[in-house]
Design a protein around this motif. Structure first.
Motif, PDB file in Angstrom:
ATOM      1  N   GLN A  12      45.831  -2.391   2.704  1.00  0.00           N
ATOM      2  CA  GLN A  12      45.554  -1.300   2.967  1.00  0.00           C
ATOM      3  C   GLN A  12      43.873  -1.673   3.267  1.00  0.00           C
ATOM      4  O   GLN A  12      42.641  -1.780   4.727  1.00  0.00           O
ATOM      5  CB  GLN A  12      45.314  -0.164   3.254  1.00  0.00           C
ATOM      6  CG  GLN A  12      45.195   1.179   4.315  1.00  0.00           C
ATOM      7  CD  GLN A  12      45.854   1.137   6.034  1.00  0.00           C
ATOM      8  OE1 GLN A  12      46.428   0.226   6.488  1.00  0.00           O
ATOM      9  NE2 GLN A  12      44.499   0.376   7.433  1.00  0.00           N
ATOM     10  N   GLN A  13      43.203  -1.385   1.957  1.00  0.00           N
ATOM     11  CA  GLN A  13      41.518  -1.723   1.764  1.00  0.00           C
ATOM     12  C   GLN A  13      40.973  -3.427   2.379  1.00  0.00           C
ATOM     13  O   GLN A  13      40.435  -3.174   2.861  1.00  0.00           O
ATOM     14  CB  GLN A  13      41.626  -1.041   0.480  1.00  0.00           C
ATOM     15  CG  GLN A  13      41.930   0.123   0.008  1.00  0.00           C
ATOM     16  CD  GLN A  13      41.659  -0.097  -1.576  1.00  0.00           C
ATOM     17  OE1 GLN A  13      41.347  -0.791  -2.436  1.00  0.00           O
ATOM     18  NE2 GLN A  13      41.388   1.803  -2.283  1.00  0.00           N
ATOM     19  N   LEU A  14      42.238  -4.068   1.429  1.00  0.00           N
ATOM     20  CA  LEU A  14      41.695  -5.597   2.795  1.00  0.00           C
ATOM     21  C   LEU A  14      41.997  -5.895   4.071  1.00  0.00           C
ATOM     22  O   LEU A  14      40.538  -6.461   4.268  1.00  0.00           O
ATOM     23  CB  LEU A  14      42.339  -6.483   1.704  1.00  0.00           C
ATOM     24  CG  LEU A  14      42.810  -6.740   0.328  1.00  0.00           C
ATOM     25  CD1 LEU A  14      42.979  -7.653  -0.145  1.00  0.00           C
ATOM     26  CD2 LEU A  14      40.707  -7.324  -0.149  1.00  0.00           C
ATOM     27  N   GLN A  15      42.838  -5.111   4.606  1.00  0.00           N
ATOM     28  CA  GLN A  15      42.839  -5.051   5.892  1.00  0.00           C
ATOM     29  C   GLN A  15      41.333  -4.728   6.758  1.00  0.00           C
ATOM     30  O   GLN A  15      40.987  -4.793   7.791  1.00  0.00           O
ATOM     31  CB  GLN A  15      43.757  -4.444   6.516  1.00  0.00           C
ATOM     32  CG  GLN A  15      45.255  -5.099   6.476  1.00  0.00           C
ATOM     33  CD  GLN A  15      46.134  -4.279   7.229  1.00  0.00           C
ATOM     34  OE1 GLN A  15      46.409  -2.853   6.962  1.00  0.00           O
ATOM     35  NE2 GLN A  15      46.991  -5.273   7.450  1.00  0.00           N
ATOM     36  N   ASP A  16      41.183  -3.493   5.891  1.00  0.00           N
ATOM     37  CA  ASP A  16      39.184  -2.693   6.441  1.00  0.00           C
ATOM     38  C   ASP A  16      38.334  -3.610   5.894  1.00  0.00           C
ATOM     39  O   ASP A  16      37.494  -3.924   6.854  1.00  0.00           O
ATOM     40  CB  ASP A  16      39.213  -1.540   5.549  1.00  0.00           C
ATOM     41  CG  ASP A  16      40.437  -0.252   6.267  1.00  0.00           C
ATOM     42  OD1 ASP A  16      40.805  -0.557   7.213  1.00  0.00           O
ATOM     43  OD2 ASP A  16      41.197   0.121   5.027  1.00  0.00           O
ATOM     44  N   VAL A  17      38.651  -4.496   5.203  1.00  0.00           N
ATOM     45  CA  VAL A  17      37.673  -5.376   4.736  1.00  0.00           C
ATOM     46  C   VAL A  17      37.636  -6.686   5.716  1.00  0.00           C
ATOM     47  O   VAL A  17      35.796  -6.991   6.326  1.00  0.00           O
ATOM     48  CB  VAL A  17      37.845  -5.566   3.229  1.00  0.00           C
ATOM     49  CG1 VAL A  17      36.176  -7.066   2.584  1.00  0.00           C
ATOM     50  CG2 VAL A  17      37.389  -4.731   2.226  1.00  0.00           C
ATOM     51  N   LYS A  61      37.690 -16.297   1.679  1.00  0.00           N
ATOM     52  CA  LYS A  61      38.186 -15.403   0.423  1.00  0.00           C
ATOM     53  C   LYS A  61      38.662 -14.027   0.693  1.00  0.00           C
ATOM     54  O   LYS A  61      40.247 -13.923  -0.162  1.00  0.00           O
ATOM     55  CB  LYS A  61      36.995 -14.882  -0.124  1.00  0.00           C
ATOM     56  CG  LYS A  61      36.218 -16.602  -0.765  1.00  0.00           C
ATOM     57  CD  LYS A  61      35.488 -16.130  -2.023  1.00  0.00           C
ATOM     58  CE  LYS A  61      34.516 -17.176  -2.263  1.00  0.00           C
ATOM     59  NZ  LYS A  61      33.879 -16.661  -3.430  1.00  0.00           N
ATOM     60  N   THR A  62      38.405 -13.191   1.269  1.00  0.00           N
ATOM     61  CA  THR A  62      39.486 -12.046   1.562  1.00  0.00           C
ATOM     62  C   THR A  62      40.616 -11.567   2.471  1.00  0.00           C
ATOM     63  O   THR A  62      41.905 -11.472   1.758  1.00  0.00           O
ATOM     64  CB  THR A  62      38.411 -11.066   2.125  1.00  0.00           C
ATOM     65  OG1 THR A  62      37.004 -10.892   1.815  1.00  0.00           O
ATOM     66  CG2 THR A  62      38.542  -9.635   2.295  1.00  0.00           C
ATOM     67  N   LYS A  63      40.179 -13.084   3.005  1.00  0.00           N
ATOM     68  CA  LYS A  63      41.523 -13.397   3.821  1.00  0.00           C
ATOM     69  C   LYS A  63      42.886 -14.119   3.235  1.00  0.00           C
ATOM     70  O   LYS A  63      43.887 -13.620   3.538  1.00  0.00           O
ATOM     71  CB  LYS A  63      41.237 -14.469   4.809  1.00  0.00           C
ATOM     72  CG  LYS A  63      42.480 -13.853   5.857  1.00  0.00           C
ATOM     73  CD  LYS A  63      41.904 -15.523   7.079  1.00  0.00           C
ATOM     74  CE  LYS A  63      42.927 -15.002   8.334  1.00  0.00           C
ATOM     75  NZ  LYS A  63      43.118 -16.174   9.922  1.00  0.00           N
ATOM     76  N   LYS A  68      47.649 -13.018   0.090  1.00  0.00           N
ATOM     77  CA  LYS A  68      47.986 -13.238  -1.708  1.00  0.00           C
ATOM     78  C   LYS A  68      48.830 -11.244  -1.921  1.00  0.00           C
ATOM     79  O   LYS A  68      50.027 -11.219  -2.043  1.00  0.00           O
ATOM     80  CB  LYS A  68      47.859 -13.033  -2.049  1.00  0.00           C
ATOM     81  CG  LYS A  68      48.175 -12.869  -3.805  1.00  0.00           C
ATOM     82  CD  LYS A  68      47.071 -14.077  -4.669  1.00  0.00           C
ATOM     83  CE  LYS A  68      47.341 -14.080  -6.727  1.00  0.00           C
ATOM     84  NZ  LYS A  68      46.540 -14.474  -7.294  1.00  0.00           N
ATOM     85  N   GLU A  69      48.201 -10.574  -0.745  1.00  0.00           N
ATOM     86  CA  GLU A  69      48.397  -9.122  -1.509  1.00  0.00           C
ATOM     87  C   GLU A  69      49.816  -8.864  -0.714  1.00  0.00           C
ATOM     88  O   GLU A  69      50.420  -8.154  -0.704  1.00  0.00           O
ATOM     89  CB  GLU A  69      47.362  -7.751  -1.164  1.00  0.00           C
ATOM     90  CG  GLU A  69      46.222  -8.267  -2.001  1.00  0.00           C
ATOM     91  CD  GLU A  69      46.250  -8.015  -3.185  1.00  0.00           C
ATOM     92  OE1 GLU A  69      47.772  -6.623  -3.534  1.00  0.00           O
ATOM     93  OE2 GLU A  69      46.421  -8.720  -4.806  1.00  0.00           O
ATOM     94  N   SER A  70      49.399  -9.002   0.733  1.00  0.00           N
ATOM     95  CA  SER A  70      50.637  -9.114   1.985  1.00  0.00           C
ATOM     96  C   SER A  70      52.161  -9.907   1.709  1.00  0.00           C
ATOM     97  O   SER A  70      52.798  -8.900   1.608  1.00  0.00           O
ATOM     98  CB  SER A  70      49.909  -9.667   2.939  1.00  0.00           C
ATOM     99  OG  SER A  70      49.067  -9.231   3.985  1.00  0.00           O
ATOM    100  N   GLU A  71      51.743 -11.365   0.468  1.00  0.00           N
ATOM    101  CA  GLU A  71      53.252 -12.053  -0.119  1.00  0.00           C
ATOM    102  C   GLU A  71      53.739 -10.104  -0.789  1.00  0.00           C
ATOM    103  O   GLU A  71      55.466 -10.375  -0.937  1.00  0.00           O
ATOM    104  CB  GLU A  71      52.786 -12.762  -0.590  1.00  0.00           C
ATOM    105  CG  GLU A  71      52.350 -14.300   0.600  1.00  0.00           C
ATOM    106  CD  GLU A  71      52.349 -15.494  -1.149  1.00  0.00           C
ATOM    107  OE1 GLU A  71      52.005 -15.402  -1.190  1.00  0.00           O
ATOM    108  OE2 GLU A  71      52.141 -16.306  -0.078  1.00  0.00           O
ATOM    109  N   LYS A  72      52.900 -10.499  -1.731  1.00  0.00           N
ATOM    110  CA  LYS A  72      53.284  -8.575  -2.514  1.00  0.00           C
ATOM    111  C   LYS A  72      53.592  -7.487  -2.673  1.00  0.00           C
ATOM    112  O   LYS A  72      54.491  -6.991  -2.743  1.00  0.00           O
ATOM    113  CB  LYS A  72      52.141  -8.633  -4.023  1.00  0.00           C
ATOM    114  CG  LYS A  72      51.583  -9.811  -4.459  1.00  0.00           C
ATOM    115  CD  LYS A  72      50.065  -9.220  -5.705  1.00  0.00           C
ATOM    116  CE  LYS A  72      49.945 -10.311  -6.578  1.00  0.00           C
ATOM    117  NZ  LYS A  72      48.857 -10.001  -7.122  1.00  0.00           N
ATOM    118  N   LEU A  73      53.147  -7.882  -1.290  1.00  0.00           N
ATOM    119  CA  LEU A  73      53.952  -5.652  -0.288  1.00  0.00           C
ATOM    120  C   LEU A  73      55.272  -5.884   0.134  1.00  0.00           C
ATOM    121  O   LEU A  73      56.554  -4.987  -0.273  1.00  0.00           O
ATOM    122  CB  LEU A  73      52.607  -5.565   0.431  1.00  0.00           C
ATOM    123  CG  LEU A  73      53.431  -4.484   1.646  1.00  0.00           C
ATOM    124  CD1 LEU A  73      52.702  -3.198   0.058  1.00  0.00           C
ATOM    125  CD2 LEU A  73      51.955  -4.588   2.617  1.00  0.00           C
TER     126      LEU A  73
END
Length: 207
Positions: A12-17, A61-63, A68-73
């Protein structure tokens, strides 16, 4: 479960970024276009372009980090789904086992109730039979007493009959002798009429 919450929060935080960076890139693009129109200096233009490139690089980079975080999620969500299915299977197995135990307990309880009812019925029947036996024993005891009385009476009757029989035989013998001795005196007859078996003087009976 804690890992899934962490991944979800980071996602969620990365999506906001990413959203913020996209907004900044749009603003930089608009600024560049506006300054081109206003004929800004080359130095300002280069600065803005450099800032735009930096923002695009950070955005990339953020994307990538977001991916990567989406894969973990997704992996965490997959594990949660597996655990939920396993939990559901275990829950159903437990419910089935519990239902089986309840049915068995109900059957055993019903069986025990039937056995208890049958035992009570047998006890009641035994009590009735005991009462019948007690009455029969009382009747048998009464019959024994009656038979004993009848036996005593019969013995007395037999004894009386024997005495009467002896007396009748003696009288018949005396009468027979009397016919043979008609001249015998009354006193002699009385003495001779005494029964040798019973000791009873028949002359006194005749008086």
């Amino acid at each position: 479960m804690a890992d899934w919450r962490t991944h979800s929060l980071v996602h969620q935080q990365l999506q906001d970024v990413v959203l913020t960076q996209q907004q900044q890139i749009r603003r930089f693009g608009q600024t560049i276009k506006q300054r081109e129109v206003e004929s800004v200096s080359r130095e300002e233009f280069d600065v803005v372009v450099k800032e735009l490139e930096n923002e695009r690089l950070e955005h990339a980079k953020t994307k990538a980090l977001l991916f990567k975080e989406s894969e973990k999620l997704q992996f965490a969500l997959g594990e949660i789904e597996i655990l939920m299915k396993q939990l559901d299977r275990e829950k159903k197995a437990f419910e089935n086992a519990l239902g089986s135990i309840k049915n068995k307990a109900l059957k055993e309880s019903t069986k025990n109730d039937k056995l208890k009812s049958k035992c009570n019925e047998i006890e009641h029947q035994m009590e009735k039979q005991d009462d019948i036996l007690s009455r029969k024993e009382g009747q048998i005891e009464e019959l024994y007493q009656l038979l004993a009385k009848q036996k005593d009476t019969l013995k007395q009757q037999v004894a009386d009959f024997e005495i009467q029989k002896q007396q009748d035989a003696y009288i018949a013998r005396v009468l027979k002798e009397k016919k043979r001795k008609p001249t015998q005196t009354l006193g002699e007859r009385a003495n001779s009429m005494q029964s040798p078996e019973t000791g009873i003087e028949l002359g006194s009976l005749a008086q």
